[in-house]
Design a protein around this motif. Structure first.
Motif, PDB file in Angstrom:
ATOM      1  N   THR A   1      59.556  42.004  84.662  1.00  0.00           N
ATOM      2  CA  THR A   1      59.445  42.687  85.955  1.00  0.00           C
ATOM      3  C   THR A   1      58.722  44.019  85.787  1.00  0.00           C
ATOM      4  OG1 THR A   1      61.449  41.605  86.773  1.00  0.00           O
ATOM      5  CG2 THR A   1      60.752  43.609  87.917  1.00  0.00           C
ATOM      6  N   GLY A   2      59.050  44.753  84.740  1.00  0.00           N
ATOM      7  CA  GLY A   2      58.370  46.019  84.479  1.00  0.00           C
ATOM      8  C   GLY A   2      56.895  45.826  84.180  1.00  0.00           C
ATOM      9  N   LEU A   3      56.563  44.826  83.362  1.00  0.00           N
ATOM     10  CA  LEU A   3      55.167  44.580  83.005  1.00  0.00           C
ATOM     11  C   LEU A   3      54.349  44.122  84.210  1.00  0.00           C
ATOM     12  CD1 LEU A   3      55.762  42.902  79.537  1.00  0.00           C
ATOM     13  CD2 LEU A   3      54.646  45.108  79.956  1.00  0.00           C
ATOM     14  N   PHE A   4      54.919  43.221  85.026  1.00  0.00           N
ATOM     15  CA  PHE A   4      54.192  42.747  86.206  1.00  0.00           C
ATOM     16  C   PHE A   4      54.081  43.841  87.268  1.00  0.00           C
ATOM     17  CE2 PHE A   4      55.678  38.315  84.862  1.00  0.00           C
ATOM     18  CZ  PHE A   4      54.495  38.065  84.186  1.00  0.00           C
ATOM     19  N   THR A   5      55.065  44.717  87.347  1.00  0.00           N
ATOM     20  CA  THR A   5      54.966  45.870  88.251  1.00  0.00           C
ATOM     21  C   THR A   5      53.859  46.801  87.757  1.00  0.00           C
ATOM     22  OG1 THR A   5      57.318  45.720  88.810  1.00  0.00           O
ATOM     23  CG2 THR A   5      56.223  47.817  89.262  1.00  0.00           C
ATOM     24  N   GLY A   6      53.784  47.002  86.448  1.00  0.00           N
ATOM     25  CA  GLY A   6      52.717  47.811  85.873  1.00  0.00           C
ATOM     26  C   GLY A   6      51.345  47.224  86.142  1.00  0.00           C
ATOM     27  N   GLU A   7      51.221  45.904  86.041  1.00  0.00           N
ATOM     28  CA  GLU A   7      49.949  45.239  86.351  1.00  0.00           C
ATOM     29  C   GLU A   7      49.564  45.496  87.813  1.00  0.00           C
ATOM     30  OE1 GLU A   7      48.066  40.800  87.044  1.00  0.00           O
ATOM     31  OE2 GLU A   7      50.233  41.106  87.037  1.00  0.00           O
ATOM     32  N   MET A   8      50.527  45.361  88.706  1.00  0.00           N
ATOM     33  CA  MET A   8      50.274  45.574  90.126  1.00  0.00           C
ATOM     34  C   MET A   8      49.809  47.013  90.381  1.00  0.00           C
ATOM     35  SD  MET A   8      52.913  45.183  93.335  1.00  0.00           S
ATOM     36  CE  MET A   8      53.886  46.597  92.821  1.00  0.00           C
ATOM     37  N   LEU A   9      50.506  47.978  89.796  1.00  0.00           N
ATOM     38  CA  LEU A   9      50.147  49.381  89.992  1.00  0.00           C
ATOM     39  C   LEU A   9      48.773  49.706  89.399  1.00  0.00           C
ATOM     40  CD1 LEU A   9      53.606  51.071  89.331  1.00  0.00           C
ATOM     41  CD2 LEU A   9      52.512  50.639  91.538  1.00  0.00           C
ATOM     42  N   LEU A  10      48.461  49.093  88.269  1.00  0.00           N
ATOM     43  CA  LEU A  10      47.149  49.291  87.656  1.00  0.00           C
ATOM     44  C   LEU A  10      46.041  48.757  88.567  1.00  0.00           C
ATOM     45  CD1 LEU A  10      45.974  50.463  85.028  1.00  0.00           C
ATOM     46  CD2 LEU A  10      46.048  48.161  84.085  1.00  0.00           C
ATOM     47  N   LYS A  11      46.296  47.626  89.206  1.00  0.00           N
ATOM     48  CA  LYS A  11      45.324  47.078  90.156  1.00  0.00           C
ATOM     49  C   LYS A  11      45.211  47.965  91.390  1.00  0.00           C
ATOM     50  CE  LYS A  11      45.362  42.188  88.975  1.00  0.00           C
ATOM     51  NZ  LYS A  11      45.653  40.828  89.487  1.00  0.00           N
ATOM     52  N   TRP A  12      46.303  48.588  91.800  1.00  0.00           N
ATOM     53  CA  TRP A  12      46.241  49.518  92.932  1.00  0.00           C
ATOM     54  C   TRP A  12      45.314  50.677  92.598  1.00  0.00           C
ATOM     55  CZ3 TRP A  12      51.788  50.419  95.269  1.00  0.00           C
ATOM     56  CH2 TRP A  12      52.251  49.222  95.824  1.00  0.00           C
ATOM     57  N   VAL A  13      45.428  51.197  91.370  1.00  0.00           N
ATOM     58  CA  VAL A  13      44.569  52.305  90.959  1.00  0.00           C
ATOM     59  C   VAL A  13      43.119  51.819  90.841  1.00  0.00           C
ATOM     60  CG1 VAL A  13      44.034  53.897  89.069  1.00  0.00           C
ATOM     61  CG2 VAL A  13      46.404  53.589  89.806  1.00  0.00           C
ATOM     62  N   ALA A  14      42.902  50.647  90.291  1.00  0.00           N
ATOM     63  CA  ALA A  14      41.555  50.133  90.069  1.00  0.00           C
ATOM     64  C   ALA A  14      40.830  49.799  91.367  1.00  0.00           C
ATOM     65  CB  ALA A  14      41.607  48.899  89.164  1.00  0.00           C
ATOM     66  N   TYR A  15      41.510  49.110  92.269  1.00  0.00           N
ATOM     67  CA  TYR A  15      40.856  48.584  93.469  1.00  0.00           C
ATOM     68  C   TYR A  15      41.251  49.270  94.765  1.00  0.00           C
ATOM     69  CZ  TYR A  15      39.888  44.675  90.326  1.00  0.00           C
ATOM     70  OH  TYR A  15      39.478  43.905  89.271  1.00  0.00           O
ATOM     71  N   GLY A  16      42.303  50.042  94.738  1.00  0.00           N
ATOM     72  CA  GLY A  16      42.838  50.585  95.978  1.00  0.00           C
ATOM     73  C   GLY A  16      43.908  49.643  96.510  1.00  0.00           C
ATOM     74  N   VAL A  17      44.708  50.134  97.433  1.00  0.00           N
ATOM     75  CA  VAL A  17      45.819  49.331  97.944  1.00  0.00           C
ATOM     76  C   VAL A  17      45.371  48.459  99.116  1.00  0.00           C
ATOM     77  CG1 VAL A  17      48.167  49.392  98.882  1.00  0.00           C
ATOM     78  CG2 VAL A  17      47.483  51.036  97.147  1.00  0.00           C
ATOM     79  N   CYS A  18      44.847  49.093 100.155  1.00  0.00           N
ATOM     80  CA  CYS A  18      44.473  48.302 101.324  1.00  0.00           C
ATOM     81  C   CYS A  18      43.102  48.645 101.891  1.00  0.00           C
ATOM     82  CB  CYS A  18      45.535  48.409 102.409  1.00  0.00           C
ATOM     83  SG  CYS A  18      45.830  50.087 102.956  1.00  0.00           S
ATOM     84  N   CYS A  19      42.502  49.732 101.464  1.00  0.00           N
ATOM     85  CA  CYS A  19      41.177  50.121 101.964  1.00  0.00           C
ATOM     86  C   CYS A  19      40.118  49.745 100.946  1.00  0.00           C
ATOM     87  CB  CYS A  19      41.130  51.634 102.219  1.00  0.00           C
ATOM     88  SG  CYS A  19      42.273  52.196 103.472  1.00  0.00           S
ATOM     89  N   GLY A  20      38.967  49.357 101.423  1.00  0.00           N
ATOM     90  CA  GLY A  20      37.860  49.024 100.528  1.00  0.00           C
ATOM     91  C   GLY A  20      37.655  47.526 100.433  1.00  0.00           C
ATOM     92  N   ASP A  21      36.499  47.159  99.916  1.00  0.00           N
ATOM     93  CA  ASP A  21      36.133  45.746  99.850  1.00  0.00           C
ATOM     94  C   ASP A  21      37.000  44.933  98.900  1.00  0.00           C
ATOM     95  OD1 ASP A  21      34.098  46.282 101.639  1.00  0.00           O
ATOM     96  OD2 ASP A  21      32.614  46.602 100.063  1.00  0.00           O
ATOM     97  N   LYS A  22      37.383  45.509  97.771  1.00  0.00           N
ATOM     98  CA  LYS A  22      38.168  44.785  96.771  1.00  0.00           C
ATOM     99  C   LYS A  22      39.620  45.246  96.740  1.00  0.00           C
ATOM    100  CE  LYS A  22      34.626  43.554  93.447  1.00  0.00           C
ATOM    101  NZ  LYS A  22      34.297  43.561  92.026  1.00  0.00           N
ATOM    102  N   ALA A  23      40.110  45.803  97.821  1.00  0.00           N
ATOM    103  CA  ALA A  23      41.471  46.336  97.856  1.00  0.00           C
ATOM    104  C   ALA A  23      42.486  45.255  97.492  1.00  0.00           C
ATOM    105  CB  ALA A  23      41.779  46.902  99.237  1.00  0.00           C
ATOM    106  N   TYR A  24      43.567  45.679  96.867  1.00  0.00           N
ATOM    107  CA  TYR A  24      44.601  44.786  96.352  1.00  0.00           C
ATOM    108  C   TYR A  24      45.105  43.817  97.420  1.00  0.00           C
ATOM    109  CZ  TYR A  24      48.886  43.316  93.987  1.00  0.00           C
ATOM    110  OH  TYR A  24      49.875  42.572  93.413  1.00  0.00           O
ATOM    111  N   PHE A  25      45.456  44.330  98.595  1.00  0.00           N
ATOM    112  CA  PHE A  25      46.062  43.479  99.618  1.00  0.00           C
ATOM    113  C   PHE A  25      45.052  42.644 100.394  1.00  0.00           C
ATOM    114  CE2 PHE A  25      49.780  46.344  99.174  1.00  0.00           C
ATOM    115  CZ  PHE A  25      50.706  45.360  98.882  1.00  0.00           C
ATOM    116  N   LYS A  26      43.772  42.748 100.090  1.00  0.00           N
ATOM    117  CA  LYS A  26      42.780  41.895 100.752  1.00  0.00           C
ATOM    118  C   LYS A  26      42.717  40.511 100.119  1.00  0.00           C
ATOM    119  CE  LYS A  26      40.176  45.188 103.194  1.00  0.00           C
ATOM    120  NZ  LYS A  26      38.886  45.665 103.610  1.00  0.00           N
TER     121      LYS A  26
END
Length: 188
Positions: free
Chosen positions: A108-133
């Motif tokens: 759970t910690g590692l997968f949460t870390g992966e998710m947060l790293l992707k948030w930093v890399a791509y953004g959460v919801c804004c932008g073309d490659k945003a995480y939630f898109k």
């Protein structure tokens, strides 16, 4: 004779414009388009990290690397094996139950870390490659949130009624499908 000494010829390159200075904090407005290409908030991760931010560039390089992708695939496979080993017949006193609980916490910690790293890399919801898109990232988010809620259900008596969410951990192996283009096509 044209182009005597001291005159600039068409063959000589022009000097590059000087590098722009850091913006004045008194007049800088991030919602304007600095340099005409970056737009706030669309291009900023979590509203504060510009596309050229060193932390964001490092996160993007990490997330886009084959090594990182292979590590996540390995973790998903090991997590799925641990999930298959978990059984209602296991008693809390058994060593295997304790190991599986620790493994679940680590995954759970590692997968949460992966998710947060992707948030930093791509953004959460804004932008073309945003995480939630990405629908696959939304599935990953759902699985991570279920895992976190399940940890709360195990640790906090007020959340005991959420222990039934443990069943939804079976969605973890679906994360493998998001990494295989052929399997995505079969599912769609």
């Amino acid at each position: 004779e044209e182009g005597g000494e001291g005159e600039a010829t068409a063959e000589e390159p022009e000097e590059a414009p000087p590098h722009p200075a850091a913006p004045d904090p008194e007049t800088f407005r991030p919602w304007e388009q600095p340099g005409g290409s970056v737009v706030w908030p669309r291009d900023y991760a979590m509203l504060v990290l510009s596309p050229n931010n060193p932390l964001r560039r490092a996160a993007r390089a990490t997330v886009n690397s084959a090594l990182f992708d292979n590590l996540i695939i390995f973790l998903i496979i090991i997590s799925s094996i641990a999930l298959a080993m978990d059984s209602p017949r296991l008693t809390p006193e058994m060593k295997l139950t304790q190991y599986l609980a620790q493994a679940n916490l680590a995954f759970t910690g590692l997968f949460t870390g992966e998710m947060l790293l992707k948030w930093v890399a791509y953004g959460v919801c804004c932008g073309d490659k945003a995480y939630f898109k990405s629908a696959w990232n939304r599935l990953d988010f759902f699985i991570v949130m279920i895992s976190i809620l399940q940890l709360f259900a195990d640790a906090v008596p007020a959340f005991r009624q959420l222990r039934g969410l443990r069943l939804l951990r079976v969605l973890r192996p679906l994360r493998l499908l998001s990494r295989n283009e052929g399997m995505k096509i079969i599912l769609i």
